[in-house]
Design an enzyme around this catalytic site. Structure first.
Site, mmCIF file in Angstrom:
data_model
loop_
_atom_site.group_PDB
_atom_site.id
_atom_site.type_symbol
_atom_site.label_atom_id
_atom_site.label_comp_id
_atom_site.label_asym_id
_atom_site.label_seq_id
_atom_site.Cartn_x
_atom_site.Cartn_y
_atom_site.Cartn_z
ATOM 1 N N ASP A 512 7.481 39.751 12.950
ATOM 2 C CA ASP A 512 6.446 39.287 12.025
ATOM 3 C C ASP A 512 5.146 39.038 12.756
ATOM 4 O OD1 ASP A 512 7.635 37.121 13.380
ATOM 5 O OD2 ASP A 512 7.069 35.703 11.825
ATOM 6 N N ARG A 516 3.280 33.006 18.080
ATOM 7 C CA ARG A 516 3.792 31.652 17.921
ATOM 8 C C ARG A 516 5.297 31.604 18.230
ATOM 9 N NH1 ARG A 516 2.709 32.022 11.550
ATOM 10 N NH2 ARG A 516 4.689 32.943 10.895
ATOM 11 N N ASP A 517 5.913 30.450 18.033
ATOM 12 C CA ASP A 517 7.329 30.290 18.358
ATOM 13 C C ASP A 517 8.185 30.883 17.240
ATOM 14 O OD1 ASP A 517 6.639 28.507 16.422
ATOM 15 O OD2 ASP A 517 7.318 26.715 17.480
ATOM 16 N N GLU A 518 8.016 32.186 17.048
ATOM 17 C CA GLU A 518 8.738 32.880 15.986
ATOM 18 C C GLU A 518 9.065 34.293 16.466
ATOM 19 O OE1 GLU A 518 7.251 31.930 12.175
ATOM 20 O OE2 GLU A 518 8.749 33.122 11.130
ATOM 21 N N GLU A 791 -1.966 37.186 8.827
ATOM 22 C CA GLU A 791 -0.822 36.792 8.005
ATOM 23 C C GLU A 791 -1.263 36.399 6.603
ATOM 24 O OE1 GLU A 791 1.175 33.324 9.541
ATOM 25 O OE2 GLU A 791 2.997 33.751 8.393
ATOM 26 N N HIS A 812 -0.208 39.957 12.078
ATOM 27 C CA HIS A 812 0.951 39.989 11.178
ATOM 28 C C HIS A 812 0.789 41.250 10.345
ATOM 29 C CE1 HIS A 812 3.527 36.394 10.699
ATOM 30 N NE2 HIS A 812 3.898 36.885 9.532
HETATM 31 C C1 RAM Z 1 7.229 33.615 7.953
HETATM 32 C C2 RAM Z 1 7.227 34.874 8.723
HETATM 33 C C3 RAM Z 1 7.343 36.142 7.927
HETATM 34 C C4 RAM Z 1 7.816 35.957 6.531
HETATM 35 C C5 RAM Z 1 8.640 34.731 6.351
HETATM 36 C C6 RAM Z 1 9.107 34.523 4.944
HETATM 37 O O1 RAM Z 1 7.677 32.594 8.789
HETATM 38 O O2 RAM Z 1 6.091 34.914 9.518
HETATM 39 O O3 RAM Z 1 6.166 36.871 7.916
HETATM 40 O O4 RAM Z 1 8.550 37.095 6.197
HETATM 41 O O5 RAM Z 1 7.990 33.601 6.787
#
Ligand code: RAM
Length: 941
Positions: A512, A516-518, A791, A812
């Protein structure tokens, strides 16, 4: 300034078969047959040119080493300067060596096969062996029976096909570790002797965690962050390297550094450690073949030694802490004194999960020079790279031993011009480099990557200069296939941002976000972007690999987790979410459309079906109205009492995706010859449609809450009866206009918004959306200086403040899904689902939006497709390139009369390669074979 990292690791912390397309093809066929004035021009097409056969690939790769596909698929391209080239037959020959091939000592000879198939031809010879290289060549015949010369030879080489081929043992340092924190990266080494003349040598290697291998002091290969990220419980990739030239006679040494990576480093916003296991480990097997036929194997085993080196900490989110004073000079060379090194121990871990790569590895793809050194109001020194990028910084520094230089990475500066990191959440993205003090030092981090445009520098000895920093762009090494340019600079910037969103997030897994921490493989994001992604880069291997992980992580219930690899619901139940989990049907179908990859469809079919069957268990009365869903994520929201925002009901969304997945499954079943399933799921699709209309569509044509996304999904997924479609499209366009030509869609509605409008007679509205530059719109971020896709529609608000730091990525790709429309409608390079993989091309540009010039090209498996149009003085020029062994239906928009159209200055009737011309509405339709065509004509007023 504190070097927190060094001291105590911080709590680091497809689009589907389109109705209109179908209608177009059907009506086109009708016109060609029934038109009163069809020009049959086959005579011109009959002259067939001399041709060559070239560009051989195996499993989409040029000369791959270490594959494990039992029946590899072979592809080639035909080349000729003349038009209208098609293949009538081919012959493939395979031998076990160049000499054998030259002698005619063949391992397999297909014989002359009458076929126009030139891509993904199944190897059909004897069973293939581990580690064996197969040389192959191909020749082709054209329609006139003329053969090309044999192609230049190509090869593929098999990897280790059976678990028993691995004599190596999993090894890990013998010492104990506190695995609740980050530990220094271990070094593992082994010396060995080479005696005799080497013919060739391969290193087969993988790790629990990440690895970097060195042979005799030299890095092995140029891949980074290997072995990449898969569903490690079920599938672990190993790499194969040709290391023949790195060995020498006498003493040699192999050294491997291990990193935590995704295997055991902190992952997700909870910074969970040890997701897959708590020990890093190595599995390595060096196979040396001598000229006299002897084979020597050096394998990881209990005899190796282990120590630590300069990497004190290296984590995906946190960054790296490296103390150059701790470098062990010569550790991966023979003769190094390792007496004080520790032992290793053998770790019990599976080998039946080892698989060869399907996707190219991550590499350093390009370098970026910074554009400015800034001194922020807060007093920080910040390097600006001018581009939001993903990878790392290579630094060059000179200074006293023990000096620590710290680099922090950020995507944006705030309104005041200060360095802004709040949106990174717990991801430190920090590099601490401690100098050895020995001359000029050059450094790049190892088991981490950063998402950034700006780098704050602290602790620099003296004054930093721009020359000291280079941005290293890292991503999966996927060949660039698409280019899109126009007369509108801002749209070009949008296209640039889409591409850079893809570069930044195609890091072995479609993530995504990269900062960040993802940084997780969110299924919804991948689903909406897949088709656009396939224009920009060749993503077939990348998605084939990732879809295997989708299937591997799918729950026994058929539910598809939110992220793949699944680190959110590993060992837990999950229900998935509509629009996210539907990646299981949408992505394989996209690969089929774009690459004609039937095998991917076949492999994924059980996963596709399990997903649809899962929904069926949750559905009520053919509607999916249960469970929890993300919905039209991040759609336009407002606090205005007059207009509550564009919230589309989740029951509607879930039911629409249920219908769509059933539809795609039925289409896949048809392609794969599964007649019973095709019937079952076609009926299911029809039933869902009936229920959908009953529940969500009013007699006058309002869909759901009349949001843009409701109309978009209903139209795009073919859910409305024919007589309701124009009204739905009209209402959609009216809604867009009511909001001053703004979109209000989120993740699920956005990808198809313009497509639905242009497919249903609302092209001008689609262009008005594309050209819009105030919030919410695609060009609003461009107007704010974005260099990647954001995003959120308002990551930076019009007043210069930021959206919620808890979720505000500036890299994103999801909203970049408009790229599909820019290529396939604006430039007009589209797919005929009946002949996928661009075997039959639809070239149907739709000029508009004030554009005067659009140029797009796409490298397909057959060669380059191009479509470029120019508007000037009421005339349109369309230059089209059709690759050999394909044919195209070209729609010349706005051409009223056939006789007004010129091709390279000639009337159409005299143009070689054109086989049929007809007229439909306001366009002239041309059927053509391969070649380059230049059409010019006055536009109808
Ligand atoms: C966020 C992510 C992603 C999305 C979900 C639902 O944390 O960045 O883009 O698909 O949520």
């Amino acid at each position: 300034m504190s070097h927190a990292l060094c001291v105590a690791p911080v709590a680091l912390s497809p689009a589907l078969l389109r109705t209109v397309l179908r209608a177009f093809i059907v009506s086109l066929a009708a016109i060609v047959v029934s038109s009163s004035t069809p020009s049959s021009l086959s005579a011109a097409a009959a002259a067939t040119p001399r041709h060559t056969t070239a560009a051989l690939t195996t499993e989409y790769q040029t000369d791959p080493v270490g594959i494990d596909v039992a029946r590899p698929r072979l592809s080639w391209q035909l080349r000729s300067d003349a038009r209208g080239l098609t293949q009538a037959a081919y012959q493939i020959q395979v031998a076990l060596g160049m000499d054998a091939l030259a002698r005619g000592d063949l391992f397999w000879d297909s014989g002359k096969i009458a076929s126009d198939q030139s891509v993904q031809v199944d190897y059909a010879g004897p069973v293939l062996s581990s580690s064996q290289r197969y040389i192959w060549r191909v020749r082709t015949w054209n329609r006139s029976g003329e053969a090309s010369d044999w192609s230049a030879p190509a090869f593929w080489e098999m990897g280790l096909l059976r678990p028993s081929d691995w004599s190596a043992a999993w090894i890990t340092p013998a010492w104990d570790e506190d695995t609740s924190k980050s530990n220094p990266a271990p070094l593992l080494r082994k010396e060995f002797a080479v005696e005799g003349e080497i013919r060739d040598a391969r290193l087969y290697v993988t790790s629990l965690g990440l690895y970097e291998a060195e042979l005799n002091g030299q890095r092995v290969g140029d891949a980074v962050l290997t072995p990449g990220w898969t569903s490690y419980d079920h599938r672990l990739v190993y790499q194969t390297y040709d290391v023949t030239s790195q060995l020498k006679s006498g003493a040699n040494a192999l050294g491997v550094t291990l990193g935590n990576g995704w295997y055991r480093g902190p992952l997700t916003w909870d910074l969970e450690r040890n997701t897959y296991g708590d020990r890093v480990a190595l599995l390595a097997q060096l196979r040396i073949t001598y000229a006299d036929g002897r084979i020597q194997t050096i394998a990881s085993d209990a005899s190796w030694k282990a120590s630590t080196g300069p990497i004190l900490l290296s984590e995906i989110y946190a960054g790296e802490c490296y103390d150059a004073r701790l470098k062990k000079s010569g550790w991966s060379q023979p003769g190094y004194d390792d007496r004080d090194w520790s032992a290793v121990r053998v770790l019990d871990h599976r080998k039946d999960i080892l698989v060869a790569p399907l996707s190219p590895p991550m590499r350093r793809i390009e370098e970026i020079k910074p554009v400015a050194i800034l001194h922020t109001p807060a007093g920080e020194t910040v390097i600006d790279f001018g581009q939001n990028m993903v990878g790392w910084v290579r630094l060059k520094v000179h200074g006293p031993a023990g000096t620590t230089v710290t680099l922090r990475h950020a995507e944006v500066l705030d309104k005041a011009g200060n360095f802004y990191t709040a949106n990174l959440r717990h991801a430190a993205q920090q590099i601490d480099y401690t100098l050895s003090g020995r001359g000029d030092e050059t450094f790049e981090p190892h088991f981490t990557f950063q998402g950034f445009r700006y780098v704050a520098v602290q602790g620099w000895p003296g004054e930093p200069s721009l020359e000291s920093f280079t941005g290293i762009v890292v991503h999966s090494d996927l060949p660039r296939t698409g280019h899109w340019e126009s007369s509108n600079a801002r749209l070009n910037q949008l296209q640039h941002n889409i591409l850079w969103g893809q570069k930044g997030n195609f890091v072995d897994v479609p993530t995504d976000c990269p900062q960040r921490d993802e940084r997780l493989g969110w299924t919804g994001d991948a689903q909406v972007f897949a088709r656009t992604a396939a224009f920009n880069l060749n993503v077939v291997g990348f998605f084939t690999k990732w879809l295997r992980d989708v299937a591997a992580d799918q729950k026994p219930s058929g539910a598809v987790p939110f992220v793949i690899p699944d680190v959110l619901s590993r060992n837990k139940e999950t229900e998935g979410s509509s629009g996210w989990s539907d990646v299981a049907t949408i992505a394989p179908w996209t690969l089929y459309l774009v690459y004609g990859d039937r095998r991917a469809l076949e492999t994924q079919y059980p996963s596709m079906k399990a997903w649809v069957e899962f929904i069926r268990t949750r559905a009520k009365g053919d509607l999916w109205t249960t469970g929890w869903h993300f919905g039209d994520w991040l759609s336009y929201a407002t606090t205005s009492p007059d207009y509550p925002g564009a919230t589309t009901g989740k029951d509607l969304i879930a039911s629409a995706f249920y219908a769509h997945s059933a539809d795609l499954l039925s289409k896949a079943a048809t392609v794969l010859g599964k007649a019973d399933d095709a019937r079952t799921y076609t009926e299911l699709f029809e039933r869902i449609k009936v229920a959908f209309n009953r529940e969500f569509v009013t007699p006058s044509g309002r869909v759901g809450e009349a949001t843009q996304t409701a109309y978009v999904l209903a139209l795009q997924f073919d859910l409305l009866p024919e007589d309701k479609r124009p009204e739905a499209a009209r209402r959609l366009a009216a809604d867009v206009k009511r909001f001053g030509n703004h979109l209000t869609t989120g993740f699920l509605g956005t990808p198809y918004l313009c497509r639905v409008l242009s497919d249903h007679g609302q092209l001008d509205t689609a262009y008005a959306l594309l050209n819009q530059d105030t919030y919410p719109s695609w060009l609003y971020p461009v107007s704010q200086g974005a260099t990647t896709i954001w995003e959120r529609w308002d990551g930076i608000k019009p007043d210069g403040t930021f959206q919620d730091a808890g979720m505000n990525s500036f890299n994103h790709y999801a909203y970049g899904a408009i790229g599909d429309w820019m290529y396939s409608v604006v430039a007009g390079i589209d797919i005929d689902p009946a002949a996928p993989g661009y075997k039959h091309l639809l070239i149907q540009p739709r000029p508009g939006g004030g554009l005067t010039d659009v140029r797009a090209r796409l490298e397909t498996q057959y060669g380059q497709v191009a479509s470029a149009w120019k508007l000037a003085d009421g005339h349109l020029e369309l230059v089209v390139e059709i690759p050999p062994n394909t044919r195209a239906t070209i729609r010349l928009p706005g051409a009223a009369r056939m006789k007004d159209v010129r091709e390279s200055g000639q009337p159409l009737a005299r143009a070689a390669g054109i086989t049929q011309v007809s007229r439909r509405d306001d366009a002239v339709i041309v059927a053509a074979g391969s070649g380059e065509y230049r059409f010019t004509y006055p536009l109808r007023r």
